[in-house]
Design a protein around this motif. Structure first.
Motif, PDB file in Angstrom:
ATOM      1  N   ASP A   1      -5.835  12.010   6.206  1.00 51.92           N
ATOM      2  CA  ASP A   1      -5.825  11.924   7.579  1.00 51.92           C
ATOM      3  C   ASP A   1      -4.506  10.692   7.852  1.00 51.92           C
ATOM      4  O   ASP A   1      -4.420   9.809   7.181  1.00 51.92           O
ATOM      5  CB  ASP A   1      -7.125  10.946   7.836  1.00 51.92           C
ATOM      6  N   LEU A   2      -3.619  11.319   8.401  1.00 51.32           N
ATOM      7  CA  LEU A   2      -2.464  10.741   8.512  1.00 51.32           C
ATOM      8  C   LEU A   2      -2.494   9.552   9.551  1.00 51.32           C
ATOM      9  O   LEU A   2      -1.678   8.600   9.269  1.00 51.32           O
ATOM     10  CB  LEU A   2      -1.150  11.599   9.290  1.00 51.32           C
ATOM     11  N   ASN A   3      -3.513   9.533  10.233  1.00 50.71           N
ATOM     12  CA  ASN A   3      -3.594   8.372  11.338  1.00 50.71           C
ATOM     13  C   ASN A   3      -4.057   7.027  10.348  1.00 50.71           C
ATOM     14  O   ASN A   3      -3.478   5.951  10.753  1.00 50.71           O
ATOM     15  CB  ASN A   3      -4.580   8.437  12.258  1.00 50.71           C
TER      16      ASN A   3
ATOM     17  N   GLU B   1      -9.596   8.742  -1.078  1.00 49.43           N
ATOM     18  CA  GLU B   1     -10.293   8.971   0.384  1.00 49.43           C
ATOM     19  C   GLU B   1     -11.485   7.921   0.610  1.00 49.43           C
ATOM     20  O   GLU B   1     -12.813   8.559   0.777  1.00 49.43           O
ATOM     21  CB  GLU B   1     -10.772  10.391   0.200  1.00 49.43           C
ATOM     22  N   ALA B   2     -11.197   6.700   0.591  1.00 50.83           N
ATOM     23  CA  ALA B   2     -12.056   5.632   0.376  1.00 50.83           C
ATOM     24  C   ALA B   2     -12.889   5.732   2.167  1.00 50.83           C
ATOM     25  O   ALA B   2     -13.899   4.940   1.956  1.00 50.83           O
ATOM     26  CB  ALA B   2     -11.541   4.447   0.343  1.00 50.83           C
TER      27      ALA B   2
ATOM     28  N   ALA C   1       5.223  19.684   9.827  1.00 52.14           N
ATOM     29  CA  ALA C   1       4.234  20.535  10.392  1.00 52.14           C
ATOM     30  C   ALA C   1       2.851  19.791  10.288  1.00 52.14           C
ATOM     31  O   ALA C   1       2.189  19.842  11.165  1.00 52.14           O
ATOM     32  CB  ALA C   1       4.123  21.801   9.532  1.00 52.14           C
ATOM     33  N   LEU C   2       2.602  18.811   9.314  1.00 53.54           N
ATOM     34  CA  LEU C   2       1.748  17.788   9.146  1.00 53.54           C
ATOM     35  C   LEU C   2       1.573  17.056  10.557  1.00 53.54           C
ATOM     36  O   LEU C   2       0.529  16.895  11.248  1.00 53.54           O
ATOM     37  CB  LEU C   2       1.615  17.189   7.947  1.00 53.54           C
ATOM     38  N   LEU C   3       2.601  16.357  10.890  1.00 48.69           N
ATOM     39  CA  LEU C   3       2.804  15.623  12.018  1.00 48.69           C
ATOM     40  C   LEU C   3       2.631  16.126  13.291  1.00 48.69           C
ATOM     41  O   LEU C   3       2.067  15.588  14.298  1.00 48.69           O
ATOM     42  CB  LEU C   3       4.136  14.647  11.968  1.00 48.69           C
ATOM     43  N   SER C   4       3.067  17.191  13.554  1.00 54.57           N
ATOM     44  CA  SER C   4       2.860  18.162  14.735  1.00 54.57           C
ATOM     45  C   SER C   4       1.477  18.389  15.010  1.00 54.57           C
ATOM     46  O   SER C   4       1.136  18.566  16.076  1.00 54.57           O
ATOM     47  CB  SER C   4       3.678  19.404  14.794  1.00 54.57           C
TER      48      SER C   4
ATOM     49  N   THR D   1       1.006  -1.109   0.032  1.00 52.82           N
ATOM     50  CA  THR D   1      -0.062   0.027   0.028  1.00 52.82           C
ATOM     51  C   THR D   1       1.056   1.358  -0.031  1.00 52.82           C
ATOM     52  O   THR D   1       1.738   1.607   0.851  1.00 52.82           O
ATOM     53  CB  THR D   1      -0.950  -0.005   1.353  1.00 52.82           C
ATOM     54  N   PHE D   2       0.797   2.004  -1.016  1.00 53.10           N
ATOM     55  CA  PHE D   2       1.352   3.462  -1.213  1.00 53.10           C
ATOM     56  C   PHE D   2       0.642   4.324  -0.695  1.00 53.10           C
ATOM     57  O   PHE D   2      -0.598   4.748  -1.344  1.00 53.10           O
ATOM     58  CB  PHE D   2       1.872   3.456  -2.624  1.00 53.10           C
ATOM     59  N   GLY D   3       0.780   5.043   0.339  1.00 53.13           N
ATOM     60  CA  GLY D   3       0.028   6.326   0.874  1.00 53.13           C
ATOM     61  C   GLY D   3       0.214   7.690   0.317  1.00 53.13           C
ATOM     62  O   GLY D   3       1.401   8.038   0.083  1.00 53.13           O
ATOM     63  N   LEU D   4      -0.692   8.398  -0.183  1.00 59.84           N
ATOM     64  CA  LEU D   4      -0.327   9.588  -0.680  1.00 59.84           C
ATOM     65  C   LEU D   4      -1.465  10.775   0.029  1.00 59.84           C
ATOM     66  O   LEU D   4      -2.462  10.513   0.029  1.00 59.84           O
ATOM     67  CB  LEU D   4      -0.918   9.659  -2.096  1.00 59.84           C
ATOM     68  N   VAL D   5      -0.750  11.558   0.850  1.00 62.39           N
ATOM     69  CA  VAL D   5      -1.255  12.539   1.697  1.00 62.39           C
ATOM     70  C   VAL D   5      -0.838  13.829   1.476  1.00 62.39           C
ATOM     71  O   VAL D   5       0.014  14.249   0.800  1.00 62.39           O
ATOM     72  CB  VAL D   5      -0.850  12.058   3.203  1.00 62.39           C
ATOM     73  N   GLY D   6      -1.824  14.780   2.075  1.00 62.82           N
ATOM     74  CA  GLY D   6      -1.300  16.226   1.479  1.00 62.82           C
ATOM     75  C   GLY D   6      -2.750  16.803   1.910  1.00 62.82           C
ATOM     76  O   GLY D   6      -3.891  16.260   1.925  1.00 62.82           O
ATOM     77  N   GLU D   7      -2.682  18.430   2.053  1.00 65.40           N
ATOM     78  CA  GLU D   7      -3.739  19.245   2.126  1.00 65.40           C
ATOM     79  C   GLU D   7      -4.586  19.079   0.892  1.00 65.40           C
ATOM     80  O   GLU D   7      -4.517  18.512  -0.051  1.00 65.40           O
ATOM     81  CB  GLU D   7      -3.579  20.556   2.597  1.00 65.40           C
ATOM     82  N   SER D   8      -6.149  19.367   1.290  1.00 68.34           N
ATOM     83  CA  SER D   8      -7.006  19.607   0.309  1.00 68.34           C
ATOM     84  C   SER D   8      -6.694  20.290  -0.796  1.00 68.34           C
ATOM     85  O   SER D   8      -6.401  21.358  -0.660  1.00 68.34           O
ATOM     86  CB  SER D   8      -8.516  19.796   0.779  1.00 68.34           C
ATOM     87  N   GLY D   9      -6.666  19.954  -2.181  1.00 71.85           N
ATOM     88  CA  GLY D   9      -6.640  20.809  -3.307  1.00 71.85           C
ATOM     89  C   GLY D   9      -5.079  20.666  -3.845  1.00 71.85           C
ATOM     90  O   GLY D   9      -4.471  21.288  -4.815  1.00 71.85           O
ATOM     91  N   CYS D  10      -4.207  19.832  -2.927  1.00 73.79           N
ATOM     92  CA  CYS D  10      -2.951  19.713  -3.547  1.00 73.79           C
ATOM     93  C   CYS D  10      -2.471  18.641  -4.434  1.00 73.79           C
ATOM     94  O   CYS D  10      -1.459  18.714  -5.113  1.00 73.79           O
ATOM     95  CB  CYS D  10      -2.012  19.009  -2.142  1.00 73.79           C
ATOM     96  N   GLY D  11      -3.490  18.156  -5.320  1.00 70.16           N
ATOM     97  CA  GLY D  11      -3.503  17.394  -6.449  1.00 70.16           C
ATOM     98  C   GLY D  11      -3.371  15.913  -6.302  1.00 70.16           C
ATOM     99  O   GLY D  11      -3.432  15.125  -7.164  1.00 70.16           O
ATOM    100  N   LYS D  12      -3.314  15.335  -5.182  1.00 73.68           N
ATOM    101  CA  LYS D  12      -3.476  13.894  -4.894  1.00 73.68           C
ATOM    102  C   LYS D  12      -4.496  13.155  -5.435  1.00 73.68           C
ATOM    103  O   LYS D  12      -4.175  11.959  -6.144  1.00 73.68           O
ATOM    104  CB  LYS D  12      -3.429  13.462  -3.443  1.00 73.68           C
TER     105      LYS D  12
END
Length: 327
Positions: free
Chosen positions: A217-219, A183-184, A256-259, A46-57
């Motif tokens: 969602d990083l968790n 975003e399942a 910053a995301l992890l904090s 499983t390859f996770g792709l994370v980021g803020e909304s609108g980042c292009g993921k």
């Protein structure tokens, strides 16, 4: 579980959307939704792709599947360039690639029964009909935790979690090797999220599936992903094994995301890293590093030059970061 063989290799993917204006609707500018993204997904991982909304993921996932046509780049799926396939070849290849959409309400046709929704891919590809089709649909419903008699009902008769199970069954119908999970679980309650994540993990082991798991969602990503890529404003900031990313993040944006990631322990303390300013527009992204307008570690070089790709030691960990701090 992986044999180390790459299933999907994406190189320098770009997806620009035209902005048209004037009397003749000429292209006046471009929205750079995805700008030079490269990634590699191993079989059975499983390859996770994370980021803020609108980042292009989400655009990355849909472009790989050719639901959107790429502007530039290559995507090698089992050694075959997806972006060079004609309509007939793409139709055959899509049997091995599927998607689970974010919204379990709008992704299911309300006029079709559950049996028709799940069986449609099999009918379209001519793989089953009649009794064989009905048997296969019942087996899929049972595998995702629904009852066989549910096939005669309509999507509005189910809860959100049940609808997402229907979407998963539909994605499994053609026995794919690769599934984009867009975003399942983000539209589901937390308790239902856990059930769906466990189901996806069980299915991966049973059918040796590979996932591109897109989420903010990083968790959730930490629970399921083997490797994680962090994306910001159309570009990758950092790619690393999940454990390394959470234990030793290198990029200031990842830090910053992890904090800001909640810890399920009231007594735990974590120093918050607050970012100033707003996310720039992909219509007019900043020069140099895309993150430099909000970065607490910004240097003069960050404002003018794109950061190089840096491999964090040891190389076999596949920990990569795009940042001038390490160049």
């Amino acid at each position: 579980m992986t044999n180390g063989k790459p299933l999907l290799q994406v190189h320098h993917l770009k997806k620009y959307f035209p902005i048209r204006s004037g009397l003749f609707s000429r292209v006046s500018s471009w929205v750079k939704a995805v700008d030079d993204v490269s990634l590699e997904i191993q079989e059975g991982t499983t390859f996770g792709l994370v980021g803020e909304s609108g980042c292009g993921k989400t655009t990355v996932g849909r472009t790989i599947l050719r639901l959107m046509e790429p502007t530039e780049g290559t995507a090698l799926f089992e050694g075959e360039n997806l972006f060079q396939l004609d309509a007939r070849q793409l139709r055959q290849t899509r049997r091995r690639m599927q998607i689970i959409f974010q919204d379990p309400y709008s992704s299911l046709n309300p006029r079709m029964t559950v049996g028709s929704l799940i069986g449609e891919p099999l009918r379209v590809h001519g793989l089953a009909k009649g009794v064989a089709l009905d048997t296969h649909v019942r087996r899929l419903l049972d595998r995702v935790g629904l009852r066989p008699e549910h096939q005669s009902r309509y999507p509005h008769e189910f809860s959100g979690g049940q609808r997402q199970r229907i979407g998963i069954a539909r994605a499994l119908a053609l026995n794919p090797k690769f599934i984009v999970c867009d975003e399942a679980v983000s539209a589901l309650d937390v308790s239902i999220q856990a059930q769906i994540l466990n189901l996806l993990g069980d299915l991966q082991q049973e059918f040796h599936l590979s996932y591109l798991f897109i989420s903010h969602d990083l968790n959730v990503v930490q629970y399921l992903a083997d490797h994680i890529a962090v994306m910001y404003l159309g570009k990758l900031m950092e790619v690393a094994p999940a454990t390394a990313l959470f234990e030793n993040p290198k990029h200031p944006y990842t830090q910053a995301l992890l904090s800001a990631n909640p810890i399920p322990d009231p007594s735990a303390q974590r120093e918050r890293m607050l970012l100033s300013g707003d996310v720039p527009s992909p219509l007019n992204p900043p020069a140099g590093c895309r993150f430099h307008t909000r970065c607490p570690e910004v240097m003069d070089i960050c404002k003018t030059q794109d950061p190089p790709l840096i491999h964090i030691s040891p190389p076999q960990n596949r920990h990569q970061v795009w940042c001038h701090l390490y160049s």
